[in-house]
Design an enzyme around this catalytic site. Sequence first.
Site, PDB file in Angstrom:
ATOM      1  N   SER A 141       9.377  29.403  56.342  1.00  0.00           N
ATOM      2  CA  SER A 141       9.896  29.546  57.707  1.00  0.00           C
ATOM      3  C   SER A 141       9.583  30.950  58.193  1.00  0.00           C
ATOM      4  O   SER A 141       9.426  31.878  57.379  1.00  0.00           O
ATOM      5  CB  SER A 141      11.413  29.345  57.681  1.00  0.00           C
ATOM      6  OG  SER A 141      11.978  29.716  58.928  1.00  0.00           O
ATOM      7  N   TYR A 154      20.299  32.019  55.189  1.00  0.00           N
ATOM      8  CA  TYR A 154      19.062  31.247  55.373  1.00  0.00           C
ATOM      9  C   TYR A 154      17.830  32.139  55.260  1.00  0.00           C
ATOM     10  O   TYR A 154      16.863  31.783  54.577  1.00  0.00           O
ATOM     11  CB  TYR A 154      19.100  30.544  56.728  1.00  0.00           C
ATOM     12  CG  TYR A 154      17.898  29.661  56.993  1.00  0.00           C
ATOM     13  CD1 TYR A 154      17.613  28.577  56.158  1.00  0.00           C
ATOM     14  CD2 TYR A 154      17.057  29.901  58.067  1.00  0.00           C
ATOM     15  CE1 TYR A 154      16.508  27.767  56.398  1.00  0.00           C
ATOM     16  CE2 TYR A 154      15.952  29.094  58.321  1.00  0.00           C
ATOM     17  CZ  TYR A 154      15.680  28.023  57.475  1.00  0.00           C
ATOM     18  OH  TYR A 154      14.579  27.230  57.715  1.00  0.00           O
TER      19      TYR A 154
HETATM   20  C1  8X3 Z   1      13.666  27.597  61.161  1.00  0.00           C
HETATM   21  C2  8X3 Z   1      13.313  28.778  61.982  1.00  0.00           C
HETATM   22  O1  8X3 Z   1      14.218  30.450  63.664  1.00  0.00           O
HETATM   23  O2  8X3 Z   1      15.708  28.671  63.008  1.00  0.00           O
HETATM   24  O3  8X3 Z   1      13.193  27.643  59.866  1.00  0.00           O
HETATM   25  O4  8X3 Z   1      15.222  30.451  61.486  1.00  0.00           O
HETATM   26  S1  8X3 Z   1      14.680  29.601  62.535  1.00  0.00           S
END
Ligand code: 8X3
Length: 257
Positions: A141, A154
């Site tokens: 990502s 995340y």
């Molecule tokens: C998803 C991209 O911008 O939501 O993997 O982190 S973001």
Amino acid sequence: MPWGWHNRPMTDRTAVVTGASSGIGAATARHLAAEGYHVICAARRADRVEALASEIGGTAVTCDVTSESDVAALAERVGPRLDVLVNNAGGAFGSSPVAEADSDEWRRMFEVNVIGLMQVTRALLPALVASGAGTILNVGSTAGRIAYEGGAGYTAAKHGTQVVSETLRLELYDQPIRVCEIAPGMVRTDEFALVRFEGDQEKADAVYAGVAEPLTADDIADAITWMVTRPPHVNVDELVIRPRAQAAQHKVHRVFD
Ligand code: 8X3
């Protein structure tokens, strides 16, 4: 010419896609099947992977990548040879700043985006080597390249996905395996934002508000298919892909009436 990538018919090639029950995973399974791969669709939700596998003539395997026994059963089902592994299972849970976030959400994100990916990779490595030209494609990502407020669990996990990809490339440099990573930015799928915000549709919709054309799961599947179908000596190490409207994480062109 020895038996290998160049002279093996496409119909003979097999791909595993994890997290194939929806979004980027399901789209990738469809694209790879259209390209001629037999696709093993792996995900936790049995009904969804079964429907997808029957639609594309693939194989469904119910698998939670964070479960070692599920992953062992997946490897058993794959058998002795595998051409492509798309490590797509992952996700974001929560969006609180570190001061308020839930430790269990951090653990779940690390489990699925990093440990799950490594468990599946470890289990399928012998079959990828046996193909003579295996590809591991990790779905990272742009969150694995930058930081943003409320994203620590995340972004840390997706930085992990990126570092594991680099590590694998080093460890496997003398093996017939290439390791690629795709790092998508804003992609509108049915579930990603909804899962992150625990089913709050309004918050999920706000992520894409005013953006004319966020990327779709098909856009990412198309890029993944291009990466894995390059000749085997070509390694697309990493591909960062965003919608045109997203110049950077915080700089998004939004138009409101
Ligand atoms: C998803 C991209 O911008 O939501 O993997 O982190 S973001």
